[in-house]
Design a protein around this motif. Structure first.
Motif, PDB file in Angstrom:
ATOM      1  N   VAL A  57     -11.739  49.897  55.290  1.00 48.76           N
ATOM      2  CA  VAL A  57     -11.929  50.406  54.238  1.00 48.76           C
ATOM      3  C   VAL A  57     -12.559  49.006  53.345  1.00 48.76           C
ATOM      4  CG1 VAL A  57     -13.299  51.310  51.961  1.00 48.76           C
ATOM      5  CG2 VAL A  57     -11.904  52.799  54.070  1.00 48.76           C
ATOM      6  N   ASP A  58     -13.644  48.585  52.883  1.00 43.00           N
ATOM      7  CA  ASP A  58     -13.540  47.250  52.008  1.00 43.00           C
ATOM      8  C   ASP A  58     -15.288  47.233  51.592  1.00 43.00           C
ATOM      9  OD1 ASP A  58     -11.432  44.508  52.518  1.00 43.00           O
ATOM     10  OD2 ASP A  58     -13.539  44.156  51.138  1.00 43.00           O
ATOM     11  N   ARG A  59     -14.864  46.692  50.561  1.00 41.91           N
ATOM     12  CA  ARG A  59     -16.210  46.265  49.558  1.00 41.91           C
ATOM     13  C   ARG A  59     -17.331  45.011  49.950  1.00 41.91           C
ATOM     14  NH1 ARG A  59     -14.507  45.427  42.917  1.00 41.91           N
ATOM     15  NH2 ARG A  59     -13.252  43.829  43.568  1.00 41.91           N
ATOM     16  N   ALA A  60     -16.026  44.196  50.537  1.00 37.95           N
ATOM     17  CA  ALA A  60     -16.854  43.108  50.824  1.00 37.95           C
ATOM     18  C   ALA A  60     -17.676  43.023  52.227  1.00 37.95           C
ATOM     19  CB  ALA A  60     -15.750  41.843  50.816  1.00 37.95           C
ATOM     20  N   PRO A  61     -18.854  42.639  52.133  1.00 36.39           N
ATOM     21  CA  PRO A  61     -19.219  42.441  53.565  1.00 36.39           C
ATOM     22  C   PRO A  61     -19.130  41.624  54.361  1.00 36.39           C
ATOM     23  CG  PRO A  61     -21.546  42.639  51.798  1.00 36.39           C
ATOM     24  CD  PRO A  61     -19.306  42.211  50.595  1.00 36.39           C
ATOM     25  N   ALA A  62     -18.307  40.380  53.652  1.00 35.64           N
ATOM     26  CA  ALA A  62     -17.378  39.465  55.100  1.00 35.64           C
ATOM     27  C   ALA A  62     -16.289  39.915  55.365  1.00 35.64           C
ATOM     28  CB  ALA A  62     -17.238  38.485  53.067  1.00 35.64           C
ATOM     29  N   ALA A  63     -16.135  41.212  54.811  1.00 32.98           N
ATOM     30  CA  ALA A  63     -14.545  40.996  55.516  1.00 32.98           C
ATOM     31  C   ALA A  63     -15.087  42.615  56.218  1.00 32.98           C
ATOM     32  CB  ALA A  63     -13.630  42.336  54.550  1.00 32.98           C
ATOM     33  N   MET A  64     -15.676  42.108  56.756  1.00 33.12           N
ATOM     34  CA  MET A  64     -16.568  43.062  57.640  1.00 33.12           C
ATOM     35  C   MET A  64     -16.454  42.798  59.155  1.00 33.12           C
ATOM     36  SD  MET A  64     -17.105  46.859  56.720  1.00 33.12           S
ATOM     37  CE  MET A  64     -16.001  46.383  55.449  1.00 33.12           C
ATOM     38  N   LYS A  65     -15.766  42.109  59.421  1.00 35.73           N
ATOM     39  CA  LYS A  65     -15.055  41.124  60.957  1.00 35.73           C
ATOM     40  C   LYS A  65     -14.863  42.564  62.260  1.00 35.73           C
ATOM     41  CE  LYS A  65     -13.787  37.687  58.287  1.00 35.73           C
ATOM     42  NZ  LYS A  65     -12.890  36.374  58.216  1.00 35.73           N
ATOM     43  N   ILE A  66     -15.926  43.149  62.521  1.00 41.10           N
ATOM     44  CA  ILE A  66     -15.523  44.232  63.198  1.00 41.10           C
ATOM     45  C   ILE A  66     -15.209  43.797  64.851  1.00 41.10           C
ATOM     46  CG2 ILE A  66     -17.009  46.226  64.634  1.00 41.10           C
ATOM     47  CD1 ILE A  66     -18.921  46.824  61.734  1.00 41.10           C
ATOM     48  N   ILE A 126      -7.106  52.628  55.704  1.00 37.75           N
ATOM     49  CA  ILE A 126      -6.273  51.583  55.165  1.00 37.75           C
ATOM     50  C   ILE A 126      -7.933  50.623  54.301  1.00 37.75           C
ATOM     51  CG2 ILE A 126      -5.761  48.986  55.894  1.00 37.75           C
ATOM     52  CD1 ILE A 126      -4.647  49.532  58.567  1.00 37.75           C
ATOM     53  N   ALA A 127      -7.259  50.058  52.931  1.00 33.94           N
ATOM     54  CA  ALA A 127      -8.015  50.049  51.891  1.00 33.94           C
ATOM     55  C   ALA A 127      -7.375  48.389  51.990  1.00 33.94           C
ATOM     56  CB  ALA A 127      -8.393  50.722  51.208  1.00 33.94           C
ATOM     57  N   GLY A 128      -8.644  47.679  52.405  1.00 37.52           N
ATOM     58  CA  GLY A 128      -8.673  46.752  52.496  1.00 37.52           C
ATOM     59  C   GLY A 128      -8.620  45.955  53.833  1.00 37.52           C
ATOM     60  N   ALA A 129      -9.592  44.637  54.775  1.00 42.45           N
ATOM     61  CA  ALA A 129     -10.782  44.577  55.907  1.00 42.45           C
ATOM     62  C   ALA A 129      -9.919  43.251  55.488  1.00 42.45           C
ATOM     63  CB  ALA A 129     -11.686  44.898  56.259  1.00 42.45           C
ATOM     64  N   GLY A 130      -8.935  42.661  55.027  1.00 42.00           N
ATOM     65  CA  GLY A 130      -8.401  41.342  55.213  1.00 42.00           C
ATOM     66  C   GLY A 130      -7.391  40.493  56.660  1.00 42.00           C
ATOM     67  N   ILE A 131      -6.964  39.364  56.481  1.00 41.94           N
ATOM     68  CA  ILE A 131      -6.047  39.421  57.438  1.00 41.94           C
ATOM     69  C   ILE A 131      -5.080  40.431  57.170  1.00 41.94           C
ATOM     70  CG2 ILE A 131      -4.470  37.993  58.001  1.00 41.94           C
ATOM     71  CD1 ILE A 131      -5.900  35.428  56.882  1.00 41.94           C
ATOM     72  N   VAL A 132      -4.035  40.627  56.191  1.00 41.86           N
ATOM     73  CA  VAL A 132      -2.836  42.045  56.284  1.00 41.86           C
ATOM     74  C   VAL A 132      -4.031  43.449  56.392  1.00 41.86           C
ATOM     75  CG1 VAL A 132      -1.469  43.176  54.831  1.00 41.86           C
ATOM     76  CG2 VAL A 132      -2.067  40.585  54.411  1.00 41.86           C
ATOM     77  N   GLY A 133      -4.136  43.800  55.907  1.00 39.99           N
ATOM     78  CA  GLY A 133      -5.376  44.848  57.238  1.00 39.99           C
ATOM     79  C   GLY A 133      -5.801  45.608  58.042  1.00 39.99           C
ATOM     80  N   ARG A 134      -5.851  43.870  58.715  1.00 39.55           N
ATOM     81  CA  ARG A 134      -6.156  44.072  60.151  1.00 39.55           C
ATOM     82  C   ARG A 134      -5.171  43.932  61.140  1.00 39.55           C
ATOM     83  NH1 ARG A 134     -10.089  40.252  57.991  1.00 39.55           N
ATOM     84  NH2 ARG A 134      -9.092  38.308  58.885  1.00 39.55           N
ATOM     85  N   SER A 135      -4.378  43.085  60.640  1.00 38.49           N
ATOM     86  CA  SER A 135      -3.205  43.246  60.966  1.00 38.49           C
ATOM     87  C   SER A 135      -2.628  44.167  61.410  1.00 38.49           C
ATOM     88  CB  SER A 135      -2.074  42.026  60.636  1.00 38.49           C
ATOM     89  OG  SER A 135      -2.515  40.479  60.582  1.00 38.49           O
ATOM     90  N   ILE A 136      -2.463  45.360  60.010  1.00 41.62           N
ATOM     91  CA  ILE A 136      -1.847  46.521  59.916  1.00 41.62           C
ATOM     92  C   ILE A 136      -2.786  47.160  60.990  1.00 41.62           C
ATOM     93  CG2 ILE A 136      -1.468  48.911  58.815  1.00 41.62           C
ATOM     94  CD1 ILE A 136      -0.497  46.703  56.448  1.00 41.62           C
ATOM     95  N   ALA A 137      -3.908  46.923  60.695  1.00 48.54           N
ATOM     96  CA  ALA A 137      -4.964  48.153  61.901  1.00 48.54           C
ATOM     97  C   ALA A 137      -4.459  47.639  63.624  1.00 48.54           C
ATOM     98  CB  ALA A 137      -6.220  48.244  61.428  1.00 48.54           C
ATOM     99  N   ARG A 138      -4.301  46.611  63.809  1.00 40.61           N
ATOM    100  CA  ARG A 138      -4.600  46.502  65.263  1.00 40.61           C
ATOM    101  C   ARG A 138      -3.072  46.404  65.804  1.00 40.61           C
ATOM    102  NH1 ARG A 138      -6.967  41.582  64.245  1.00 40.61           N
ATOM    103  NH2 ARG A 138      -5.200  40.575  63.123  1.00 40.61           N
TER     104      ARG A 138
END
Length: 219
Positions: A29-38, A5-17
Motif C-alpha cells: 500500500v502506498d499513496r504515491a503513484p510513483a511508488a506503484m512499481k508493480i 505492507i504500508a510503504g512501497a519504497g525500496i524497503v517495502g518492496r524488498s520485504i515483500a519479495r
C-alpha cells in the motif's frame, strides 16, 4: 500468512519479495503513484491509497490480515498505521520501521507496535558485534520493549570460559538461546562447555542486561 505492507519504497518492496519467496500473500500500500512499481514485485497485490486513513485500511481488508508492516520513510506515518491496525482492526502482529533513532522510544504498545526495527541502530549493533569481544551488544528489542535479543562474544578473560552452561547462573528473565561457535550454531545443552570466541545469544529483559554483563565479564 497474509501481510499488508504500508510503504512501497525500496524497503517495502524488498520485504515483500522475501515474504512472497517464503510463500506468504502480500499487499503493498502506498499513496504515491510513483511508488506503484508493480513490475518490481509482480506477485504482490498493490493498492494506491493512504495507509493512514481508515477507509484505505478497510479497502486493504486489514480484518483478514495476520501482520501489518509499517515500512514508510515517515516515522509519524508508521506510528499511525500501527495504531490503527492494532486498535481498529485487531491485527495480531505489527512491525514498524524506525527511521530516526531519536523516535525509537515512541514505538511501543501505546502506539500499537509489537516490533520496532531501527535500521541505523541495527547496523550499529552489527558493527559492534563484529568487533566487540567482551561486550554485550543489544541487537534488537521486541514485545513492546519488554524483551531484547543481545549477543556477547566471550574472550579469554571472561569468568564463564571453561564452565558448562549449567554452571553459569544467569540473571532472572534471561535465557541463553544459542551458541555460535565458528560458523556453527549450537542449541545450548546444560553440559556444553563454553569456550573463548563463542558468540552467546540471549533473550532477556533490558533491565537484566547490566547483571548479565557482570556474569559474563572479566573477574
Amino acid at each position: 500468512m497474509r501481510v499488508v505492507i504500508a510503504g512501497a519504497g525500496i524497503v517495502g518492496r524488498s520485504i515483500a519479495r522475501e515474504l512472497i519467496g517464503n510463500g506468504h500473500r502480500v499487499l503493498l500500500v502506498d499513496r504515491a503513484p510513483a511508488a506503484m512499481k508493480i513490475s518490481s514485485v509482480p506477485d504482490a497485490q498493490w493498492l494506491l491509497a493512504d495507509a493512514c486513513e481508515v477507509t484505505s485500511l478497510q479497502e486493504a481488508d486489514l480484518a483478514d490480515c495476520d501482520v501489518v508492516v509499517a515500512a514508510t520513510g515517515d516515522d509519524k506515518a508508521n506510528l499511525v498505521v500501527s495504531l490503527l491496525a492494532k486498535t481498529e482492526y485487531g491485527v495480531p502482529r505489527t512491525v514498524a520501521r524506525v527511521n530516526n533513532p531519536k523516535n525509537e522510544w515512541l514505538f511501543d504498545e501505546a502506539w500499537g507496535v509489537d516490533v520496532a526495527v531501527s535500521t541505523p541502530r541495527l547496523m550499529t549493533a552489527l558493527v559492534e558485534e563484529a568487533v566487540s569481544a567482551g561486550e554485550l551488544v543489544r541487537l534488537f528489542t521486541f514485545q513492546q520493549g519488554q524483551t531484547s535479543m543481545a549477543e556477547f562474544t566471550l574472550d579469554e578473560t571472561s569468568r564463564v570460559v571453561g564452565r558448562t552452561v549449567a554452571e553459569v547462573r544467569l540473571p532472572e528473565d534471561t535465557v541463553l538461546v544459542a551458541i555460535v561457535r565458528g560458523e556453527r550454531p549450537i542449541a545450548p545443552d546444560r553440559d556444553d562447555r563454553l569456550e573463548a570466541g563463542d558468540h552467546l545469544m540471549f533473550l532477556s529483559s533490558p533491565a537484566a542486561e547490566d547483571a548479565l554483563r557482570t556474569v559474563l565479564g572479566s573477574p
